[in-house]
Design an enzyme around this catalytic site. Structure first.
Site, PDB file in Angstrom:
ATOM      1  N   ARG A 103       0.861  -1.186   0.000  1.00  0.00           N
ATOM      2  CA  ARG A 103       0.000   0.000   0.000  1.00  0.00           C
ATOM      3  C   ARG A 103       0.891   1.228   0.000  1.00  0.00           C
ATOM      4  O   ARG A 103       1.770   1.345   0.849  1.00  0.00           O
ATOM      5  CB  ARG A 103      -0.849  -0.050   1.274  1.00  0.00           C
ATOM      6  CG  ARG A 103      -1.815   1.068   1.443  1.00  0.00           C
ATOM      7  CD  ARG A 103      -2.629   0.896   2.698  1.00  0.00           C
ATOM      8  NE  ARG A 103      -1.946   1.464   3.864  1.00  0.00           N
ATOM      9  CZ  ARG A 103      -2.598   1.814   4.983  1.00  0.00           C
ATOM     10  NH1 ARG A 103      -3.895   1.606   5.068  1.00  0.00           N
ATOM     11  NH2 ARG A 103      -1.934   2.325   6.009  1.00  0.00           N
ATOM     12  N   THR A 107      -0.785   7.636  -0.939  1.00  0.00           N
ATOM     13  CA  THR A 107      -2.093   7.601  -1.620  1.00  0.00           C
ATOM     14  C   THR A 107      -3.021   6.540  -1.021  1.00  0.00           C
ATOM     15  O   THR A 107      -4.195   6.487  -1.321  1.00  0.00           O
ATOM     16  CB  THR A 107      -1.895   7.229  -3.112  1.00  0.00           C
ATOM     17  OG1 THR A 107      -1.378   5.872  -3.146  1.00  0.00           O
ATOM     18  CG2 THR A 107      -0.911   8.154  -3.789  1.00  0.00           C
ATOM     19  N   ASP A 203       1.962  -1.375  12.013  1.00  0.00           N
ATOM     20  CA  ASP A 203       2.091  -1.964  10.687  1.00  0.00           C
ATOM     21  C   ASP A 203       2.392  -3.451  10.854  1.00  0.00           C
ATOM     22  O   ASP A 203       3.451  -3.822  11.387  1.00  0.00           O
ATOM     23  CB  ASP A 203       3.227  -1.276   9.903  1.00  0.00           C
ATOM     24  CG  ASP A 203       3.290  -1.814   8.480  1.00  0.00           C
ATOM     25  OD1 ASP A 203       2.966  -1.076   7.548  1.00  0.00           O
ATOM     26  OD2 ASP A 203       3.636  -3.012   8.323  1.00  0.00           O
ATOM     27  N   ASP A 206       5.728  -4.792   9.558  1.00  0.00           N
ATOM     28  CA  ASP A 206       6.878  -4.361  10.368  1.00  0.00           C
ATOM     29  C   ASP A 206       6.916  -5.109  11.689  1.00  0.00           C
ATOM     30  O   ASP A 206       7.971  -5.538  12.137  1.00  0.00           O
ATOM     31  CB  ASP A 206       6.786  -2.854  10.646  1.00  0.00           C
ATOM     32  CG  ASP A 206       6.843  -2.046   9.367  1.00  0.00           C
ATOM     33  OD1 ASP A 206       6.648  -0.824   9.431  1.00  0.00           O
ATOM     34  OD2 ASP A 206       7.074  -2.661   8.299  1.00  0.00           O
TER      35      ASP A 206
HETATM   36  O1  LIG Z   1      -6.751  -2.290   3.805  1.00  0.00           O
HETATM   37  P1  LIG Z   1      -5.557  -1.497   3.284  1.00  0.00           P
HETATM   38  O2  LIG Z   1      -5.685  -0.023   3.500  1.00  0.00           O
HETATM   39  O3  LIG Z   1      -5.182  -1.877   1.883  1.00  0.00           O
HETATM   40  O4  LIG Z   1      -4.311  -1.884   4.240  1.00  0.00           O
HETATM   41  C1  LIG Z   1      -4.078  -3.205   4.597  1.00  0.00           C
HETATM   42  C2  LIG Z   1      -2.726  -3.658   4.094  1.00  0.00           C
HETATM   43  O5  LIG Z   1      -1.682  -2.816   4.631  1.00  0.00           O
HETATM   44  C3  LIG Z   1      -0.608  -3.636   5.087  1.00  0.00           C
HETATM   45  O6  LIG Z   1       0.214  -4.015   4.031  1.00  0.00           O
HETATM   46  P2  LIG Z   1       1.470  -3.119   3.584  1.00  0.00           P
HETATM   47  O7  LIG Z   1       1.097  -2.359   2.377  1.00  0.00           O
HETATM   48  O8  LIG Z   1       1.991  -2.342   4.782  1.00  0.00           O
HETATM   49  O9  LIG Z   1       2.529  -4.216   3.174  1.00  0.00           O
HETATM   50  P3  LIG Z   1       3.167  -5.346   4.120  1.00  0.00           P
HETATM   51  O10 LIG Z   1       2.095  -6.368   4.359  1.00  0.00           O
HETATM   52  O11 LIG Z   1       4.292  -5.841   3.300  1.00  0.00           O
HETATM   53  O12 LIG Z   1       3.577  -4.637   5.399  1.00  0.00           O
HETATM   54  C4  LIG Z   1      -1.280  -4.892   5.574  1.00  0.00           C
HETATM   55  O13 LIG Z   1      -0.356  -5.968   5.551  1.00  0.00           O
HETATM   56  C5  LIG Z   1      -2.436  -5.064   4.598  1.00  0.00           C
HETATM   57  O14 LIG Z   1      -2.054  -5.851   3.506  1.00  0.00           O
HETATM   58  O1  LIG Z   2      -3.125  -0.417  10.760  1.00  0.00           O
HETATM   59  C1  LIG Z   2      -2.717  -0.844   9.687  1.00  0.00           C
HETATM   60  C2  LIG Z   2      -3.289  -0.450   8.456  1.00  0.00           C
HETATM   61  C3  LIG Z   2      -2.791  -0.955   7.309  1.00  0.00           C
HETATM   62  N1  LIG Z   2      -1.766  -1.826   7.365  1.00  0.00           N
HETATM   63  C4  LIG Z   2      -1.213  -2.214   8.540  1.00  0.00           C
HETATM   64  O2  LIG Z   2      -0.278  -3.015   8.565  1.00  0.00           O
HETATM   65  N2  LIG Z   2      -1.694  -1.714   9.694  1.00  0.00           N
HETATM   66 MG   LIG Z   3       2.919  -3.332   6.083  1.00  0.00          MG
END
Ligand SMILES: O=P(O)(O)OC[C@H]1O[C@H](OP(=O)(O)OP(=O)(O)O)[C@H](O)[C@@H]1O
Ligand SMILES: O=c1cc[nH]c(=O)[nH]1
Ligand SMILES: [Mg+2]
Length: 213
Positions: A103, A107, A203, A206
């Site tokens: 994500r 944006t 996150d 992370d």
């Molecule tokens: O419902 P949304 O607003 O789309 O957010 C949710 C997403 O955000 C985070 O992914 P991220 O983009 O941080 O990648 P990651 O899983 O590699 O940390 C999480 O793991 C979800 O996949």
């Molecule tokens: O709280 C949040 C929202 C989006 N993605 C995450 O990992 N945590």
């Molecule tokens: Mg993430």
């Protein structure tokens, strides 16, 4: 779209420790793994089965086995990967497909950087693993990947969901004639201005992998 919040004291307790900012990544990974297995028990209540003949030491009888084709488990990389073992513990014979999505933190749009899915998913049940349902952008896109390939039954397993994400998913999947269920350990309050779930757990990627996402 149906949203099922699993209400169980063990789920609530493990989620509490997961949320705690002082919980380190090894503990976070271990708890996420345990939570997914608890959620998967609920999420697979409608997994398709077929009759299966066996012989006990006493007599022949007919039981059940997972129907063919086997369900497809789809962890959404990165954070979904931390849920895979917890899911496969209950569905060891399931097939696994992968989608890598990230994500854009400005944006809040999700983009795909990796995808290894069977081309034809007709007649398949799919279990999508993503710990966070925040704006719903990631999950909506992932689910469309699967229904575009013919998947006819989708269950998303999340650790946390936000009302905004559920509403967006409802809107984006409205015209779909495929049943979609979200199974989550909690429905949190809201999203903050950065699109993070409140109170949330930070996150997920992370927290799982100890590095900046
Ligand atoms: O419902 P949304 O607003 O789309 O957010 C949710 C997403 O955000 C985070 O992914 P991220 O983009 O941080 O990648 P990651 O899983 O590699 O940390 C999480 O793991 C979800 O996949
Ligand atoms: O709280 C949040 C929202 C989006 N993605 C995450 O990992 N945590
Ligand atoms: Mg993430």
């Amino acid at each position: 779209m149906r949203t099922h919040v699993v209400d169980h004291p063990l789920v609530a307790h493990k989620l509490t420790v997961l949320r705690d900012r002082h919980t380190d990544s090894p503990t976070f990974r271990h708890l996420a793994d345990e939570l997914v297995t608890l959620l998967a028990y609920e999420a697979t209540r409608d997994v398709r089965v077929q009759a299966y003949e066996i012989e006990t030491p006493v007599a022949r009888t007919t039981g059940t086995a997972l129907a063919s084709p086997k369900p497809l488990v789809v962890p959404i990389l990165r954070a979904g990967l931390g849920m895979l073992d917890g899911m496969m513990r209950l569905l060891p014979t399931a097939e696994v497909g992968f989608v890598g999505m990230v994500r854009n933190e400005d944006t809040l749009e999700a983009s795909t950087y990796a995808e290894r899915l069977p081309a034809d998913l007709s007649g398949r049940q799919c279990y999508v693993l993503d710990p966070m349902l925040a704006t719903g952008g990631t999950l909506a896109a992932a689910i469309k990947f699967l229904t575009d390939r013919g998947a006819d039954h989708i269950t998303a397993i999340c650790l946390l969901a936000a009302p905004e994400g559920c509403e967006r998913l409802e809107r984006e999947l409205a015209g779909l004639d495929v049943p979609v269920t979200v199974v989550t350990a909690a429905m949190d309050e809201r999203l903050d201005e950065k699109g993070y779930i409140v109170p949330g757990l930070g996150d997920a990627g992370d927290r799982l992998y100890g590095v900046a996402g």
